[in-house]
Design an enzyme around this catalytic site. Structure first.
Site, PDB file in Angstrom:
ATOM      1  N   HIS A   1     -30.020 -40.802  22.101  1.00  0.00           N
ATOM      2  CA  HIS A   1     -31.219 -40.051  21.734  1.00  0.00           C
ATOM      3  C   HIS A   1     -32.209 -41.008  21.099  1.00  0.00           C
ATOM      4  O   HIS A   1     -31.840 -41.863  20.303  1.00  0.00           O
ATOM      5  CB  HIS A   1     -30.868 -38.939  20.736  1.00  0.00           C
ATOM      6  CG  HIS A   1     -32.034 -38.075  20.380  1.00  0.00           C
ATOM      7  ND1 HIS A   1     -32.435 -36.996  21.149  1.00  0.00           N
ATOM      8  CD2 HIS A   1     -32.903 -38.134  19.354  1.00  0.00           C
ATOM      9  CE1 HIS A   1     -33.492 -36.435  20.600  1.00  0.00           C
ATOM     10  NE2 HIS A   1     -33.797 -37.109  19.513  1.00  0.00           N
TER      11      HIS A   1
ATOM     12  N   ASP B   1     -32.096 -24.038  17.159  1.00  0.00           N
ATOM     13  CA  ASP B   1     -33.021 -25.158  16.956  1.00  0.00           C
ATOM     14  C   ASP B   1     -34.363 -24.862  17.632  1.00  0.00           C
ATOM     15  O   ASP B   1     -35.416 -25.187  17.094  1.00  0.00           O
ATOM     16  CB  ASP B   1     -32.438 -26.465  17.499  1.00  0.00           C
ATOM     17  CG  ASP B   1     -33.453 -27.603  17.366  1.00  0.00           C
ATOM     18  OD1 ASP B   1     -33.848 -27.889  16.230  1.00  0.00           O
ATOM     19  OD2 ASP B   1     -33.879 -28.156  18.398  1.00  0.00           O
TER      20      ASP B   1
ATOM     21  N   ARG C   1     -41.239 -24.623  12.676  1.00  0.00           N
ATOM     22  CA  ARG C   1     -41.598 -25.826  11.911  1.00  0.00           C
ATOM     23  C   ARG C   1     -42.933 -26.389  12.381  1.00  0.00           C
ATOM     24  O   ARG C   1     -43.767 -26.823  11.597  1.00  0.00           O
ATOM     25  CB  ARG C   1     -40.490 -26.875  12.051  1.00  0.00           C
ATOM     26  CG  ARG C   1     -39.237 -26.504  11.268  1.00  0.00           C
ATOM     27  CD  ARG C   1     -38.054 -27.363  11.689  1.00  0.00           C
ATOM     28  NE  ARG C   1     -38.285 -28.772  11.450  1.00  0.00           N
ATOM     29  CZ  ARG C   1     -37.709 -29.756  12.134  1.00  0.00           C
ATOM     30  NH1 ARG C   1     -36.856 -29.482  13.108  1.00  0.00           N
ATOM     31  NH2 ARG C   1     -37.973 -31.001  11.855  1.00  0.00           N
TER      32      ARG C   1
ATOM     33  N   SER D   1     -31.793 -31.025  13.586  1.00  0.00           N
ATOM     34  CA  SER D   1     -32.361 -30.640  14.871  1.00  0.00           C
ATOM     35  C   SER D   1     -31.875 -31.578  15.979  1.00  0.00           C
ATOM     36  O   SER D   1     -31.377 -31.144  17.030  1.00  0.00           O
ATOM     37  CB  SER D   1     -33.892 -30.674  14.755  1.00  0.00           C
ATOM     38  OG  SER D   1     -34.500 -30.577  16.002  1.00  0.00           O
TER      39      SER D   1
ATOM     40  N   LYS E   1     -28.328 -30.788  19.002  1.00  0.00           N
ATOM     41  CA  LYS E   1     -28.359 -30.895  20.462  1.00  0.00           C
ATOM     42  C   LYS E   1     -27.345 -31.933  20.951  1.00  0.00           C
ATOM     43  O   LYS E   1     -26.749 -31.790  22.015  1.00  0.00           O
ATOM     44  CB  LYS E   1     -29.780 -31.225  20.913  1.00  0.00           C
ATOM     45  CG  LYS E   1     -30.693 -30.004  20.689  1.00  0.00           C
ATOM     46  CD  LYS E   1     -32.168 -30.289  20.810  1.00  0.00           C
ATOM     47  CE  LYS E   1     -32.726 -31.039  19.663  1.00  0.00           C
ATOM     48  NZ  LYS E   1     -34.163 -30.939  19.449  1.00  0.00           N
TER      49      LYS E   1
HETATM   50  N1  URA Z   1     -36.885 -34.356  17.599  1.00  0.00           N
HETATM   51  C1  URA Z   1     -36.128 -33.241  17.502  1.00  0.00           C
HETATM   52  O1  URA Z   1     -35.403 -32.900  18.418  1.00  0.00           O
HETATM   53  N2  URA Z   1     -36.198 -32.518  16.381  1.00  0.00           N
HETATM   54  C2  URA Z   1     -36.979 -32.858  15.329  1.00  0.00           C
HETATM   55  O2  URA Z   1     -36.969 -32.165  14.332  1.00  0.00           O
HETATM   56  C3  URA Z   1     -37.761 -34.018  15.438  1.00  0.00           C
HETATM   57  C4  URA Z   1     -37.689 -34.761  16.584  1.00  0.00           C
END
Ligand code: URA
Length: 430
Positions: A81, A160, A167, A182, A186
């Site tokens: 990621h 999320d 957010r 967050s 995932k």
């Molecule tokens: N990327 C994400 O998936 N979540 C966040 O809160 C910030 C960046």
């Protein structure tokens, strides 16, 4: 649950217990927690924070709010990621490289938002590429090809999705525990045993300085440890864009050049650093020569072609990686050395051209972008092109030029900013 009491507890700096946090996340996912109460709690977290245990429980509950992929007996499952950058096409090179070296890359990727790009948009510049796969097709391709990259399905960590949208609307994105939860929710739902995180630091990134990047890295590693995953982190620079292209089709072209043993040195170096860390975390050979070889001998490119074909992509199609038809350049106004190239400005310029989204769901022009003739530290000559803007009939061109007006600085001397600030190997990696 008593939501006002739960919100008040965080407002007043108390620590939540696990059951309350899990009930709250379930309520967010099933809609029984109204937006205003979820948003109030998010703002309380912005000010009061969450400790590592709370963050780990929140993350696990968010991963549990939807389907978790069962990668089961697939060998050496790995995931990667990036916290988001400009010109960041590493997944396109890294995923087939890792698969070539024996890992299984079964990955959900995002679309671009704001000034940052997204892997799925880039892949859609290849006609036919299917980003939406059902679970059976996803797992079958992971098994047969060793690499599959699909769009994130709505059933992955849906809590999320709800919290992120809130957010975005309530100025509560910039909270380290919320960002960590967050991202990692995932990754946990994605099921890979070993994960490498590319935490970007600098103007073009979420984390503007190294301390903020280190803090986020520490939090995400703690979540991984709690969940029994091996998590390595590379903290990489995002002062200037990565590589020499920004824009969807342009970036895929550059990724292919890197898979053919060429490409820009910074992209290759970052890909290799990420690969070494996640291969070591996964118990696969990770010495530099072994990891680099498939880029130079054609094996990684062959894996890339198998992956793209398996998802329906046609690289030989007339429209494959098609670029916008019009170009203008921004030229050096003096001899010297490129001393600054602002990643954020370049990202904004590409978005202005139509290559990115202002809001979720916006259409993207995959052919526009910016090519960089020089990177920071390179000599430049008066009158020579520095930036090439690929545009479509002038759309967004004035705004792009305005965004780029102060993006570039030429000086008598300058050295390149660091590409890799720090590497944090996974615990127990060989
Ligand atoms: N990327 C994400 O998936 N979540 C966040 O809160 C910030 C960046």
């Amino acid at each position: 649950m008593n939501l006002p009491a739960f919100i008040a507890a965080k407002r007043d700096g108390a620590t939540h217990d696990d059951a309350d946090l899990r009930a709250f996340v379930r309520g967010v996912a099933d809609g029984s927690v109204p937006d205003e109460q979820a948003a109030a709690w998010l703002m309380a977290v912005v000010f009061r924070g969450l400790n590592d245990h709370e963050t780990a429980v929140l993350t696990d509950a968010m991963a549990d709010s939807g389907a978790r992929l069962a990668l089961g007996d697939l060998p050496h499952t790995v995931d990667k990621h990036s916290t988001g950058g400009v010109g960041d096409k590493t997944t396109l090179v890294l995923a087939p490289l890792l698969a070539t070296l024996g890992a299984t890359v079964a990955k959900a990727s995002g679309r671009g938002l704001g000034h940052t790009g997204g892997t799925i948009d880039k892949l859609e510049s290849i006609p036919g590429y299917r980003a939406a796969l059902d679970e059976a097709a996803f797992l079958a391709q992971a098994r047969e090809v060793g690499v599959v990259v699909a769009g994130q399905s709505a059933s992955m960590a849906p809590a999320d999705g709800v919290l992120y949208a809130l957010r975005d609307a309530t100025a509560t994105v910039a909270s380290p525990p919320l960002i960590a939860a967050s991202v990692m929710s995932k990754k946990l739902a994605g099921g890979a045993a070993s994960i490498v995180l590319d935490v970007k630091v600098g103007r073009g990134a979420f984390m503007k300085d190294l301390d903020a990047g280190r803090d986020l890295a520490r939090r995400m590693r703690a979540i991984g440890a709690h969940a029994g995953r091996r998590v390595a982190v590379v903290l990489s620079g995002m002062e200037q864009p990565l590589g020499r292209t920004v824009g969807n089709a342009l970036e895929v072209r550059e990724a292919i050049a890197t898979l053919e043993g060429g490409g820009p040195p910074d992209l290759r170096e970052l890909v290799l650093a990420l690969a070494r860390e996640v291969l070591a975390a996964s118990g696969l050979p990770a010495d530099p020569a072994t990891v680099a070889a498939p880029l130079d001998d054609g094996r990684a490119k062959a894996t890339f072609e198998r992956w793209i074909a398996a998802q329906g992509g046609d690289l030989a199609h007339d429209d494959a990686l098609a670029l916008a038809p019009d170009v203008v350049t921004i030229d050096a106004d003096r001899d010297g050395v490129l001393a600054d190239l602002d990643a954020l400005a370049v990202g904004r310029a590409v978005r202005a051209l139509g290559g990115g989204r202002a809001a979720k769901g916006d259409a993207v022009d995959l052919g526009v972008g910016v090519t960089l003739a020089a990177k920071v530290g390179d000599p430049v000559a008066a009158g020579a092109p520095l930036l090439t803007i690929h545009h479509r009939g002038g759309r967004g061109l004035d705004a792009a030029r305005a965004a780029l007006a102060d993006a570039v600085r030429i000086d008598d001397a300058a050295s390149p900013p660091p590409l890799i600030h720090e590497v944090l190997p996974a615990d127990g990696a060989s």
